[in-house]
Each structure stands twice: as C-alpha cells, then as structure tokens.
Design an enzyme around this catalytic site. Structure first.
Site, PDB file in Angstrom:
ATOM      1  N   ARG A  58       0.800  -1.240   0.000  1.00  0.00           N
ATOM      2  CA  ARG A  58       0.000   0.000   0.000  1.00  0.00           C
ATOM      3  C   ARG A  58       0.823   1.275   0.000  1.00  0.00           C
ATOM      4  O   ARG A  58       0.376   2.317   0.444  1.00  0.00           O
ATOM      5  CB  ARG A  58      -0.975   0.006   1.167  1.00  0.00           C
TER       6      ARG A  58
ATOM      7  N   LYS B  47       1.826  11.573 -11.024  1.00  0.00           N
ATOM      8  CA  LYS B  47       1.021  10.596 -11.771  1.00  0.00           C
ATOM      9  C   LYS B  47       1.901   9.398 -12.090  1.00  0.00           C
ATOM     10  O   LYS B  47       2.995   9.552 -12.613  1.00  0.00           O
ATOM     11  CB  LYS B  47       0.535  11.191 -13.091  1.00  0.00           C
TER      12      LYS B  47
ATOM     13  N   GLU C  38       7.845  19.496 -25.345  1.00  0.00           N
ATOM     14  CA  GLU C  38       7.067  19.744 -24.123  1.00  0.00           C
ATOM     15  C   GLU C  38       7.538  21.040 -23.452  1.00  0.00           C
ATOM     16  O   GLU C  38       6.749  21.755 -22.834  1.00  0.00           O
ATOM     17  CB  GLU C  38       7.159  18.571 -23.141  1.00  0.00           C
TER      18      GLU C  38
ATOM     19  N   LYS D  56       5.666  23.212 -14.166  1.00  0.00           N
ATOM     20  CA  LYS D  56       4.827  22.034 -13.922  1.00  0.00           C
ATOM     21  C   LYS D  56       4.504  21.918 -12.435  1.00  0.00           C
ATOM     22  O   LYS D  56       3.359  21.649 -12.058  1.00  0.00           O
ATOM     23  CB  LYS D  56       5.493  20.753 -14.427  1.00  0.00           C
TER      24      LYS D  56
ATOM     25  N   GLU E 100      -6.068  17.586 -11.293  1.00  0.00           N
ATOM     26  CA  GLU E 100      -6.445  17.921 -12.661  1.00  0.00           C
ATOM     27  C   GLU E 100      -7.917  18.306 -12.804  1.00  0.00           C
ATOM     28  O   GLU E 100      -8.649  17.750 -13.613  1.00  0.00           O
ATOM     29  CB  GLU E 100      -6.125  16.739 -13.603  1.00  0.00           C
TER      30      GLU E 100
ATOM     31  N   ARG F 287      -4.504  22.676 -14.256  1.00  0.00           N
ATOM     32  CA  ARG F 287      -3.656  21.619 -14.793  1.00  0.00           C
ATOM     33  C   ARG F 287      -4.035  21.272 -16.241  1.00  0.00           C
ATOM     34  O   ARG F 287      -3.245  20.762 -16.995  1.00  0.00           O
ATOM     35  CB  ARG F 287      -3.738  20.377 -13.897  1.00  0.00           C
TER      36      ARG F 287
ATOM     37  N   ASN G  90      -2.367  20.538 -21.119  1.00  0.00           N
ATOM     38  CA  ASN G  90      -2.773  19.759 -22.292  1.00  0.00           C
ATOM     39  C   ASN G  90      -2.699  20.554 -23.586  1.00  0.00           C
ATOM     40  O   ASN G  90      -3.183  20.079 -24.624  1.00  0.00           O
ATOM     41  CB  ASN G  90      -4.189  19.214 -22.104  1.00  0.00           C
TER      42      ASN G  90
ATOM     43  N   HIS H 227      -2.270  18.816 -26.886  1.00  0.00           N
ATOM     44  CA  HIS H 227      -2.447  17.387 -26.646  1.00  0.00           C
ATOM     45  C   HIS H 227      -3.725  16.801 -27.256  1.00  0.00           C
ATOM     46  O   HIS H 227      -3.833  15.589 -27.379  1.00  0.00           O
ATOM     47  CB  HIS H 227      -2.375  17.077 -25.149  1.00  0.00           C
TER      48      HIS H 227
ATOM     49  N   HIS I 292      -2.658  13.740 -29.265  1.00  0.00           N
ATOM     50  CA  HIS I 292      -3.099  12.382 -28.901  1.00  0.00           C
ATOM     51  C   HIS I 292      -3.788  11.700 -30.074  1.00  0.00           C
ATOM     52  O   HIS I 292      -3.628  10.503 -30.294  1.00  0.00           O
ATOM     53  CB  HIS I 292      -4.049  12.428 -27.701  1.00  0.00           C
TER      54      HIS I 292
ATOM     55  N   HIS J 162       5.905  10.800 -28.481  1.00  0.00           N
ATOM     56  CA  HIS J 162       4.822  11.605 -27.927  1.00  0.00           C
ATOM     57  C   HIS J 162       5.041  13.105 -28.181  1.00  0.00           C
ATOM     58  O   HIS J 162       4.158  13.800 -28.681  1.00  0.00           O
ATOM     59  CB  HIS J 162       4.676  11.313 -26.435  1.00  0.00           C
TER      60      HIS J 162
HETATM   61  N1  LIG Z   1       3.544  10.656 -15.182  1.00  0.00           N
HETATM   62  C1  LIG Z   1       3.353  11.707 -15.938  1.00  0.00           C
HETATM   63  O1  LIG Z   1       2.886  12.759 -15.484  1.00  0.00           O
HETATM   64  C2  LIG Z   1       3.768  11.640 -17.376  1.00  0.00           C
HETATM   65  C3  LIG Z   1       3.867  12.810 -18.123  1.00  0.00           C
HETATM   66  C4  LIG Z   1       4.317  12.720 -19.443  1.00  0.00           C
HETATM   67  C5  LIG Z   1       4.647  11.475 -19.976  1.00  0.00           C
HETATM   68  N2  LIG Z   1       4.524  10.345 -19.207  1.00  0.00           N
HETATM   69  C6  LIG Z   1       4.882   9.029 -19.746  1.00  0.00           C
HETATM   70  O2  LIG Z   1       6.265   9.031 -20.080  1.00  0.00           O
HETATM   71  C7  LIG Z   1       6.473   8.016 -21.047  1.00  0.00           C
HETATM   72  C8  LIG Z   1       7.486   8.504 -22.067  1.00  0.00           C
HETATM   73  O3  LIG Z   1       8.696   8.749 -21.411  1.00  0.00           O
HETATM   74  P1  LIG Z   1      10.056   8.867 -22.229  1.00  0.00           P
HETATM   75  O4  LIG Z   1       9.847   9.695 -23.429  1.00  0.00           O
HETATM   76  O5  LIG Z   1      11.092   9.239 -21.259  1.00  0.00           O
HETATM   77  O6  LIG Z   1      10.251   7.384 -22.806  1.00  0.00           O
HETATM   78  P2  LIG Z   1      11.091   6.124 -22.294  1.00  0.00           P
HETATM   79  O7  LIG Z   1      11.103   6.025 -20.835  1.00  0.00           O
HETATM   80  O8  LIG Z   1      10.606   4.960 -23.059  1.00  0.00           O
HETATM   81  O9  LIG Z   1      12.571   6.485 -22.794  1.00  0.00           O
HETATM   82  C9  LIG Z   1      12.835   6.622 -24.155  1.00  0.00           C
HETATM   83  C10 LIG Z   1      14.056   5.821 -24.581  1.00  0.00           C
HETATM   84  O10 LIG Z   1      15.239   6.461 -24.108  1.00  0.00           O
HETATM   85  C11 LIG Z   1      16.089   5.526 -23.475  1.00  0.00           C
HETATM   86  N3  LIG Z   1      16.861   6.279 -22.483  1.00  0.00           N
HETATM   87  C12 LIG Z   1      16.408   6.790 -21.325  1.00  0.00           C
HETATM   88  N4  LIG Z   1      17.357   7.515 -20.737  1.00  0.00           N
HETATM   89  C13 LIG Z   1      18.441   7.473 -21.536  1.00  0.00           C
HETATM   90  C14 LIG Z   1      19.733   8.059 -21.474  1.00  0.00           C
HETATM   91  N5  LIG Z   1      20.074   8.884 -20.464  1.00  0.00           N
HETATM   92  N6  LIG Z   1      20.601   7.807 -22.471  1.00  0.00           N
HETATM   93  C15 LIG Z   1      20.242   7.018 -23.513  1.00  0.00           C
HETATM   94  N7  LIG Z   1      19.029   6.451 -23.635  1.00  0.00           N
HETATM   95  C16 LIG Z   1      18.147   6.674 -22.649  1.00  0.00           C
HETATM   96  C17 LIG Z   1      15.164   4.494 -22.931  1.00  0.00           C
HETATM   97  O11 LIG Z   1      15.815   3.265 -22.734  1.00  0.00           O
HETATM   98  C18 LIG Z   1      14.104   4.411 -24.018  1.00  0.00           C
HETATM   99  O12 LIG Z   1      14.511   3.548 -25.042  1.00  0.00           O
HETATM  100  C19 LIG Z   1       5.121   7.688 -21.644  1.00  0.00           C
HETATM  101  O13 LIG Z   1       4.751   6.379 -21.262  1.00  0.00           O
HETATM  102  C20 LIG Z   1       4.180   8.692 -21.015  1.00  0.00           C
HETATM  103  O14 LIG Z   1       2.888   8.173 -20.775  1.00  0.00           O
HETATM  104  C21 LIG Z   1       4.099  10.420 -17.926  1.00  0.00           C
HETATM  105 ZN   LIG Z   2       2.734  15.453 -23.185  1.00  0.00          ZN
END
Ligand SMILES: NC(=O)c1ccc[n+]([C@@H]2O[C@H](COP(=O)([O-])OP(=O)(O)OC[C@H]3O[C@@H](n4cnc5c(N)ncnc54)[C@H](O)[C@@H]3O)[C@@H](O)[C@H]2O)c1
Ligand SMILES: [Zn+2]
Length: 361
Positions: A119, A141, A183, A225, A235, A239, A243, A246, A250, A263
């Site tokens: 938990r 999130k 972003e 942020k 949200e 917040r 978007n 987006h 999306h 993305h």
């Molecule tokens: N929680 C939230 O508020 C929130 C907000 C925006 C996005 N997200 C989520 O984030 C995700 C996307 O994150 P992302 O774009 O970081 O993708 P990711 O985590 O898949 O990373 C992208 C790629 O970069 C590689 N990588 C990471 N760090 C590296 C480094 N320092 N050097 C070399 N390679 C590296 C990873 O192995 C991967 O192949 C989505 O699933 C999205 O839903 C969440």
């Molecule tokens: Zn985004």
C-alpha cells in the site's frame, strides 16, 4: 555549477526537485541529507543502465537493482509484476525507498509499483530523459497502459525527492531529446513568454547541451509544472492548460497506432493545430502563430502528417479523455506565454485547423 531547488507542496506531500549537473553522482549524500531511507532499491532498464549504471552504482554502492525493459511497449502490468518480484527478492519492506532511474516509462512503472506495493513505498525519481526531467517525474502521476488504451491503470503517488541531472541527457538519442524539447515549448507557449524567448534565442546552445542554457530551461520547466500541480493536484482546473497541443497530438498518436511519432513529436503537431484554432478565433495573432511554427521547425524534423486524414483524426479526438460530458475541453493559446481552456471549439473549427496544419482534407 548551477543548482536549483523547487519545493513542491501538494495536499498529500511536500518534496524537493533538485536540478544540478552532476547530481546523480552525489545521490547517496543528497538522499542522506534529505533523510530519505537507509534501505533503497534501484529500478531501471538495461538500456538506461548501460549509460547511467556506472555513475549510479558508484553513487549508491551495494544497493539492490531491479532491471526491467522500458519503451512504451513494455509499459504494462506484467512488467510491473516483475518489479514486484524484484521487491520480494530484495526483501523490501515498508521502509524501503524505490529509486527509479530512467525515462518516463521506468518512472511511471516503478512509481506505480511503489504506490501499490504494501500500500505504498516511498519513491525517488532520477529521470534520465528530457521528457522525464521536465514532465513525467513531476506531479505524482504513475501508471501503465492497458491494451484498451494508454495510462488507463494508474494512481497519484507523489515522490519523496526528484533528482534532475542534466548531465545524464548527454547519451540520449537526438530524437528523444527533441521529443522532450517540444514539451518545453509547450510550457513556453502556454505559461511563460520568457521561456519561449529563451528557446528562440538558444536553439544551438540547447543542442550543444550547453549546461548554462539547458539547466535553467529544465529548472524553469519543472517550476512551471510544479506550480500548476500545486494549484491543482488532481487535474480539475489549471492543470488542464498542460494539455496544450495534446488534443490533436493524442489523436495523431492514436491513428498511427503509437508507432510513427514520439509523444513530443505528436504534441509539436498538436501545438501547430492549436495555434491555428487560436489564430482563427482571433485569440492569437498570425505573427505569434508563425513564431511558434518557426521555433518548432528549428527544433525539427518531425515525422510527416500529409498522408493522414483530418476526419479520422477528428474521430479520434472524440474518444479523448479531455471530453467531459460530451464537451471537449480545448486549450487555446492567447499569446506566446498564455493560454485558456475553452469548451466551445467545434468539429468544423478543428477540421479546418488540422487541414491548415497539413493533414488531408
Ligand atoms: N507521469 C506523468 O505525469 C507523465 C507525463 C508525461 C509522460 N509520461 C509518460 O512518459 C512516457 C514517455 O517517457 P520517455 O519519453 O522518457 O520514454 P522512455 O522512458 O521509453 O525512454 C525513451 C528511450 O530512451 C532511453 N533512455 C532513457 N534515458 C536514456 C539516457 N540517459 N541515455 C540514452 N538512452 C536513454 C530508454 O531506454 C528508451 O529507449 C510515456 O509512457 C508517457 O505516458 C508520464
Ligand atoms: Zn505530453
């Protein structure tokens, strides 16, 4: 070296975001100083660990490590199950701090595992992509995808500490770096004219990873942020401005089965669409719309949209989470640095903007 600290206070927690080049190498001292957990377990991916593993291992010697795959296709409950297995193997208890080292996928999955295991275990984020540093590691999130849709399974779980080290970005592939930059552009357009101007002026410094340029940009993004999240943890109001870009973004991701665009790239197109909607309504000048297009082009290239059908994209927006009671909450730009949510954008307006942006009519 620069060091920035942002204290985030939400209804459920207070935690610092520290932004400093080289921070990941001093992680143990940082966490000790913040009084965070003697017992720690690292969660990362083989890819991330190849680049950041030496630094983190040296910083946190002897800390158990759970490696799981990352990338969007690994972001599901089975991978979270493997994190739970690792928590069992390392005999994690309620006092164990989960330290997530990776991009948004690792952060969201490790955060979700931490939110649900016993938990709730505390989580520390060490984001290693630009997107994770400016966006996903801030706000609490966490979650994973379901075959029926992205991020359908999730929770709010605020971290105890976010350690942002811009040096970790040096190994990031160019395309991933740019995806995060879009972003940042979003924060500029929707909230902060000075940030937008900084981006315009420092494109080459940004791509050179000039830390005097990049670290403040990351810190400003985190601050925006964090501020928005503090105002509106769950949200309901401000917040939603996050978007910006987006709705169409999306839709573009969905109609290309999440394969064509990173993305951020889809959001870049989505911001161009939103700028067209805003300009057509007279909320944004055509000069401002063009300045946004110029900046996005300077950070480019983007995957194409010319073969995509505006009507199909429009249908995808109907299934969007931003539709509440049949009404689309759409974010328009009211300047380069200000934005507003409107509830009366029609499908005809959106279609016209999609076509102006380059989709097929
Ligand atoms: N929680 C939230 O508020 C929130 C907000 C925006 C996005 N997200 C989520 O984030 C995700 C996307 O994150 P992302 O774009 O970081 O993708 P990711 O985590 O898949 O990373 C992208 C790629 O970069 C590689 N990588 C990471 N760090 C590296 C480094 N320092 N050097 C070399 N390679 C590296 C990873 O192995 C991967 O192949 C989505 O699933 C999205 O839903 C969440
Ligand atoms: Zn985004």
């Amino acid at each position: 070296v620069s060091r920035d600290r942002i204290d985030v206070t939400t209804d459920s927690a207070t935690y610092p975001i520290v932004i400093a080049p080289g921070l990941s190498a001093r992680l143990a001292a940082e966490l000790d100083d913040a009084g965070i957990g003697a017992r720690r377990v690292l969660v990362s991916s083989p890819t991330v660990w190849r680049f950041a593993g030496n630094t983190i291992t040296a910083a946190l010697p002897g800390t158990p490590l759970i490696l799981v795959p990352d990338g969007e296709c690994a972001k599901h409950t089975k991978t979270v199950g493997r994190i739970y297995d690792g928590l069992i193997d390392t005999q994690a208890d309620r006092s164990t701090v989960v330290v997530a080292v990776g991009g948004g996928v690792i952060g969201d999955m490790a955060g979700f595992a931490a939110a649900t295991w016993l938990r709730g275990l505390p989580v520390v984020h060490v984001p290693t992509t630009l997107l994770a540093q400016v966006d996903s590691a801030v706000g609490g999130k966490v979650g994973v995808n379901h075959p029926a849709g992205k991020n359908l399974i999730g929770a709010f779980h605020q971290p105890r500490y976010v350690a942002v080290d811009p040096l970790l970005l040096q190994t990031l592939p160019r395309r991933e770096f740019r995806a995060g930059l879009y972003e940042v552009v979003k924060y500029g357009v929707a909230f902060d004219a000075a940030l937008f101007a900084t981006l315009q002026q420092h494109v080459s410094g940004i791509f050179r990873h000039d830390l005097d340029v990049l670290a403040p940009i990351i810190a400003t993004s985190c601050r925006i942020k964090a501020r928005v999240v503090m105002e509106d943890e769950r949200e309901r109001g401000p917040r939603r401005l996050l978007n910006f870009g987006h709705t169409a973004g999306h839709a573009l991701e969905a109609i290309t089965n999440y394969r064509r665009f990173r993305h951020g790239e889809a959001i870049a197109w989505g911001m161009l669409v939103a700028a067209e909607v805003s300009a057509a309504r007279g909320a944004l000048t055509s000069e401002a719309r063009d300045a946004l297009a110029t900046l996005i082009r300077a950070l480019g290239p983007l995957p194409p949209v010319a073969d995509l059908d505006a009507t199909i994209a429009l249908e995808a927006t109907r299934r969007d989470k931003k539709v509440v009671d049949g009404r689309l909450h759409y974010v328009i730009a009211t300047g380069l640095g200000s934005s507003a949510v409107v509830g009366d954008v029609t499908e005809d307006e959106l279609r016209a903007a999609l076509i102006k942006t380059g989709l097929r009519g």
